[in-house]
Design a protein around this motif. Structure first.
Motif, short mmCIF file in Angstrom:
data_model
loop_
_atom_site.label_atom_id
_atom_site.label_comp_id
_atom_site.label_asym_id
_atom_site.label_seq_id
_atom_site.Cartn_x
_atom_site.Cartn_y
_atom_site.Cartn_z
N GLY A 130 24.23 44.59 0.78
CA GLY A 130 23.19 44.71 -0.23
C GLY A 130 23.67 44.57 -1.66
O GLY A 130 22.92 44.85 -2.59
N VAL A 131 24.91 44.15 -1.84
CA VAL A 131 25.46 43.99 -3.19
C VAL A 131 26.09 42.62 -3.30
O VAL A 131 26.85 42.20 -2.42
N LEU A 132 25.76 41.89 -4.36
CA LEU A 132 26.37 40.60 -4.62
C LEU A 132 27.58 40.80 -5.53
O LEU A 132 27.54 41.61 -6.45
N LEU A 133 28.62 40.04 -5.26
CA LEU A 133 29.89 40.27 -5.94
C LEU A 133 30.34 39.01 -6.67
O LEU A 133 30.38 37.94 -6.08
N ALA A 134 30.69 39.16 -7.94
CA ALA A 134 31.29 38.06 -8.70
C ALA A 134 32.75 38.40 -8.93
O ALA A 134 33.07 39.50 -9.38
N ILE A 135 33.64 37.48 -8.58
CA ILE A 135 35.07 37.74 -8.66
C ILE A 135 35.72 36.71 -9.57
O ILE A 135 35.51 35.51 -9.42
N ALA A 136 36.53 37.19 -10.52
CA ALA A 136 37.27 36.31 -11.40
C ALA A 136 38.75 36.37 -11.03
O ALA A 136 39.32 37.45 -10.96
N TYR A 137 39.34 35.21 -10.73
CA TYR A 137 40.76 35.15 -10.39
C TYR A 137 41.54 34.69 -11.62
O TYR A 137 41.09 33.84 -12.37
#
Length: 323
Positions: free
Chosen positions: A101-108
């Protein structure tokens, strides 16, 4: 540490994804990027500020100690299956499992890509996701259950349980508790002057006439290749290339794969950097600006170096006690 990688998980209302597509035609390079600290200023990974950060060996020691303590903490919470979790190489920072239920944005982020994509072979294979591919090579990912993820990170959303199997999850989870044991305090609550000055160096360097000239020369090269971008950052972050709205309705959409256009653009980007001597020019500016910032901030940088050294020594002792 001399940041081999920085994974920044951010809870978001929408998921930022790159588009997918077919493989680009040029052959790809699978040669790994060395993670050893460079000693020559001719190496584009060389950074004066790195002298005040953890070395790769120190960072690896801290990472192993962090996960060693976290495994013990998790076993205390009832996760006996994690007692034998391999910590060499150090696992990637846990990612929230999908379907929760949670969308995740990831910065590498990797120091090797401080000036963007530079290897045409990497670009042809991974597009602008080369930094992500290299990060995952160095830090293997593991799939976690939601209860494992919450116990490890303490990153709760809304009414998610703060206890597991009758045990209260520590603040910032078992990994946060391990950090406090190693550092003596919560490192996330402490501003890192090395990271701060690395960012300022880029911001100031990009305003330097030599850097802006390099951008213009690179832009002319890209225009000849059929792309209109003022700077490499513009090319890397161009939202028009993501094709999100179109891809969301494509049943074959794979968010882990860059599009053919992304790969071709990144390959042209890397080639133009090589042809124009872009990285050599901006790196020289970056070194000069970093040295200026070091001269103005030496006291707090020396404090950071001592803090890092103490943490690395504590981590070494923790591993020695358990060997």
């Amino acid at each position: 540490m001399r940041r081999a990688a920085s994974l920044l998980p951010v809870l978001a209302s929408s998921l930022a994804l790159a588009a997918c597509g077919q493989q680009a035609d040029p052959p790809a390079s699978d040669a790994p990027v060395s993670d050893a600290r460079p000693t020559s200023s001719d190496d584009p990974r060389f950074s004066p500020l790195a002298a005040y950060d953890m070395s790769e060996d120190e960072s690896r020691t801290v990472g192993k100690a962090r996960w060693t303590l976290a495994k013990e903490c998790m076993a205390g919470l009832g996760f006996d299956s994690l007692k034998n979790l391999d910590t060499d190489p150090v696992p990637a920072w846990p990612q929230r499992p999908s379907g929760t239920g949670v969308l995740l944005a990831i910065a590498y982020s990797l120091d090797d890509f401080r000036y963007g994509i530079q290897d045409p072979g990497q670009a042809a294979r991974y597009g602008y996701r080369a930094v992500e591919a290299e990060y995952k090579r160095r830090y293997p990912e593991k799939k976690w259950t939601l209860s494992e993820y919450l116990a490890l990170t303490g990153q709760f959303v809304e009414d998610e349980p703060k206890t597991v199997q009758g045990h209260r999850i520590p603040e910032r989870g078992c990994l946060g508790e391990a950090n406090r044991t190693i550092y003596g305090t919560d490192p996330e609550a402490r501003k890192d002057p090395v990271q701060d000055l690395e960012t300022k160096s880029l911001e100031q360097g990009m305003q330097d006439p030599a850097w802006t000239k390099a951008d213009k020369t690179w832009s002319v090269c890209m225009r000849k290749a059929g792309y209109r971008y003022a700077t490499p950052k513009d090319a890397e972050t161009d939202p028009d290339r993501w094709e999100l709205e179109e891809r969301r309705t494509d049943p074959q959409y794979d968010p882990t794969e860059p599009s053919a256009l992304d790969k071709k653009t990144a390959t042209a980007d890397a080639r133009c950097k090589q042809q124009t001597g872009y990285v050599r020019t901006v790196h020289a500016v970056d070194i000069r600006v970093q040295n200026q910032l070091i001269a103005k901030n030496r006291t707090k940088l020396e404090e950071q170096r001592r803090w890092n050294h103490d943490a690395a020594r504590k981590a070494h002792d923790i591993l020695e006690d358990r060997s």
